[in-house]
Scaffold this active site. Structure first.
Site, PDB file in Angstrom:
ATOM      1  N   ILE A 200      -6.653  -5.657   7.306  1.00 28.96           N
ATOM      2  CA  ILE A 200      -6.376  -6.837   6.475  1.00 28.96           C
ATOM      3  C   ILE A 200      -6.996  -6.640   5.079  1.00 28.96           C
ATOM      4  O   ILE A 200      -6.573  -7.264   4.106  1.00 28.96           O
ATOM      5  CB  ILE A 200      -6.980  -8.121   7.124  1.00 28.96           C
ATOM      6  CG1 ILE A 200      -6.479  -8.324   8.559  1.00 28.96           C
ATOM      7  CG2 ILE A 200      -6.726  -9.362   6.288  1.00 28.96           C
ATOM      8  CD1 ILE A 200      -5.043  -8.703   8.714  1.00 28.96           C
TER       9      ILE A 200
ATOM     10  N   HIS B  87       2.673   3.384  -8.986  1.00 30.52           N
ATOM     11  CA  HIS B  87       2.587   1.941  -9.252  1.00 30.52           C
ATOM     12  C   HIS B  87       3.844   1.450  -9.983  1.00 30.52           C
ATOM     13  O   HIS B  87       4.324   0.343  -9.738  1.00 30.52           O
ATOM     14  CB  HIS B  87       1.324   1.609 -10.059  1.00 30.52           C
ATOM     15  CG  HIS B  87       0.053   1.948  -9.319  1.00 30.52           C
ATOM     16  ND1 HIS B  87      -0.173   1.559  -8.023  1.00 30.52           N
ATOM     17  CD2 HIS B  87      -1.061   2.640  -9.697  1.00 30.52           C
ATOM     18  CE1 HIS B  87      -1.370   1.994  -7.625  1.00 30.52           C
ATOM     19  NE2 HIS B  87      -1.919   2.652  -8.613  1.00 30.52           N
TER      20      HIS B  87
ATOM     21  N   LEU C 123      11.820 -20.036  -4.866  1.00 31.73           N
ATOM     22  CA  LEU C 123      10.736 -19.240  -4.281  1.00 31.73           C
ATOM     23  C   LEU C 123       9.422 -19.447  -5.037  1.00 31.73           C
ATOM     24  O   LEU C 123       9.400 -19.423  -6.274  1.00 31.73           O
ATOM     25  CB  LEU C 123      11.126 -17.748  -4.350  1.00 31.73           C
ATOM     26  CG  LEU C 123      10.039 -16.750  -3.948  1.00 31.73           C
ATOM     27  CD1 LEU C 123       9.803 -16.771  -2.436  1.00 31.73           C
ATOM     28  CD2 LEU C 123      10.409 -15.328  -4.393  1.00 31.73           C
TER      29      LEU C 123
ATOM     30  N   ASP D 264       0.832  -1.204   0.000  1.00 31.03           N
ATOM     31  CA  ASP D 264       0.000   0.000   0.000  1.00 31.03           C
ATOM     32  C   ASP D 264       0.871   1.261   0.000  1.00 31.03           C
ATOM     33  O   ASP D 264       1.960   1.260   0.580  1.00 31.03           O
ATOM     34  CB  ASP D 264      -0.907  -0.029   1.243  1.00 31.03           C
ATOM     35  CG  ASP D 264      -2.105   0.899   1.077  1.00 31.03           C
ATOM     36  OD1 ASP D 264      -2.309   1.429  -0.036  1.00 31.03           O
ATOM     37  OD2 ASP D 264      -2.829   1.099   2.066  1.00 31.03           O
TER      38      ASP D 264
HETATM   39  C1  FPP Z   1      -1.849   0.115  -3.386  1.00 27.95           C
HETATM   40  O1  FPP Z   1      -1.399   1.460  -3.395  1.00 27.95           O
HETATM   41  C2  FPP Z   1      -1.250  -0.639  -4.482  1.00 27.95           C
HETATM   42  C3  FPP Z   1      -1.954  -1.264  -5.474  1.00 27.95           C
HETATM   43  C4  FPP Z   1      -3.423  -1.262  -5.563  1.00 27.95           C
HETATM   44  C5  FPP Z   1      -1.283  -1.932  -6.586  1.00 27.95           C
HETATM   45  C6  FPP Z   1      -0.008  -2.670  -6.303  1.00 27.95           C
HETATM   46  C7  FPP Z   1       0.645  -2.861  -7.600  1.00 27.95           C
HETATM   47  C8  FPP Z   1       1.959  -2.765  -7.833  1.00 27.95           C
HETATM   48  C9  FPP Z   1       2.988  -2.585  -6.777  1.00 27.95           C
HETATM   49  C10 FPP Z   1       2.371  -2.821  -9.250  1.00 27.95           C
HETATM   50  C11 FPP Z   1       3.223  -3.946  -9.677  1.00 27.95           C
HETATM   51  C12 FPP Z   1       2.869  -5.285  -9.166  1.00 27.95           C
HETATM   52  C13 FPP Z   1       3.460  -6.422  -9.608  1.00 27.95           C
HETATM   53  C14 FPP Z   1       3.093  -7.710  -8.971  1.00 27.95           C
HETATM   54  C15 FPP Z   1       4.442  -6.411 -10.714  1.00 27.95           C
HETATM   55  P1  FPP Z   1      -2.487   2.598  -3.462  1.00 27.95           P
HETATM   56  O2  FPP Z   1      -2.680   3.027  -4.871  1.00 27.95           O
HETATM   57  O3  FPP Z   1      -3.740   2.167  -2.757  1.00 27.95           O
HETATM   58  O4  FPP Z   1      -1.781   3.739  -2.654  1.00 27.95           O
HETATM   59  P2  FPP Z   1      -2.480   4.857  -1.770  1.00 27.95           P
HETATM   60  O5  FPP Z   1      -3.097   4.155  -0.588  1.00 27.95           O
HETATM   61  O6  FPP Z   1      -1.338   5.734  -1.385  1.00 27.95           O
HETATM   62  O7  FPP Z   1      -3.491   5.552  -2.633  1.00 27.95           O
END
Ligand code: FPP
Length: 259
Positions: free
Chosen positions: A204, A46, A140, A29
């Site tokens: 969670i 991202h 892994l 997150d």
């Molecule tokens: C949450 O941050 C993150 C996500 C919803 C996406 C996670 C995806 C990646 C890390 C991209 C790559 C993944 C792989 C497996 C290659 P958020 O957008 O909710 O952040 P915020 O809470 O600050 O708004």
């Protein structure tokens, strides 16, 4: 059974002497906030987050961690602006295509959990192809949760169990916790020993609801793109200090460990 079932407490010992979790599950997150603080579009967060994924996967390989499960896209993420969802799925697809060779070379086995029926055929095919190509690997096990929700997982397990009862293959009176466990997405995979959530929230969020029953929880304010190997080490050090009792008393555990 695809994977060897191990107790959650089966852990290796790190070179520094501490216990290393066999299975780490992470809610990544904070990508959006990381980008917003830099006056960048959320997708830039991202992209930065996908670099952190590489760093943490490499660290898990080096530390001989057996399983890493990453929550990449939840069933609830569809509620985000359409453009962010589409860019995020494009990023996942391109990361997958770019990384699969390196994963193969490093002995990583890739597996996806979640309802993939809703994804475009191109993404579904790439997911299946990456799973097939890395299947023979024994290092892994990297599990990516995509369009996954803990409640969805329990519901899909119940549907399958109900069908087995209906067909006469299973007797309702024989259904126990193991039956449910065997029908969940992580069937055959050891339960997570350590759950990490970055980004400051302490929830969670419908991740592995059933499987996290005895998992050690670790929350950090660090935003996912800033969660580097050192921050991971801090989480592992916190895990190594915890006494996992699984319902027993501290005295009982000391007796077992001393025996
Ligand atoms: C949450 O941050 C993150 C996500 C919803 C996406 C996670 C995806 C990646 C890390 C991209 C790559 C993944 C792989 C497996 C290659 P958020 O957008 O909710 O952040 P915020 O809470 O600050 O708004």
């Amino acid at each position: 059974m695809l994977f060897r079932k191990m107790p959650a407490s089966e852990v290796a010992v790190s070179t520094s002497g501490g216990r290393v979790p066999a299975h780490v599950a992470i809610i990544m997150d904070g990508n959006g906030r990381w980008a917003e603080r830099r006056h960048l579009p959320r997708i830039a967060g991202h992209h930065a987050g996908s670099e952190t994924v590489r760093e943490i996967v490499r660290a898990c390989v080096r530390k001989n961690i057996g399983v890493l499960t990453l929550f990449a896209f939840s069933s609830e993420n569809w509620r985000r602006p359409e453009r962010e969802v589409s860019l995020l799925l494009d990023l996942l697809l391109s990361s997958l295509r770019r990384e699969v060779d390196e994963l193969r070379r490093n002995g990583v086995r890739l597996r996806f959990i979640g309802d993939r029926s809703i994804f475009a055929a191109t993404l579904r095919e790439s997911m299946g192809e990456a799973e097939r190509l890395t299947e023979p690997n024994t290092g892994l096990l990297l599990i990516i949760a995509l369009n996954y929700g803990g409640r969805w997982d329990i519901a899909q397990a119940m549907r399958t169990i109900a069908r087995e009862v209906q067909s006469g293959a299973l007797s309702a009176s024989k259904i126990d916790e193991q039956t449910i466990d065997d029908h969940l997405s992580l069937s055959g995979v050891p339960e997570p020993d350590l759950f990490i959530r970055t980004g400051g929230e302490q929830r969670i969020s419908n991740f592995l609801l059933w499987n996290l029953a005895y998992t050690e929880l670790y929350f950090t304010d660090v935003l996912w793109p800033d969660f580097n190997e050192q921050a991971f080490e801090t989480a592992l050090a916190s895990f190594a200090c915890r006494q996992r009792r699984f319902g027993r008393t501290g005295d009982q555990l000391e007796q077992v460990q001393g025996a």
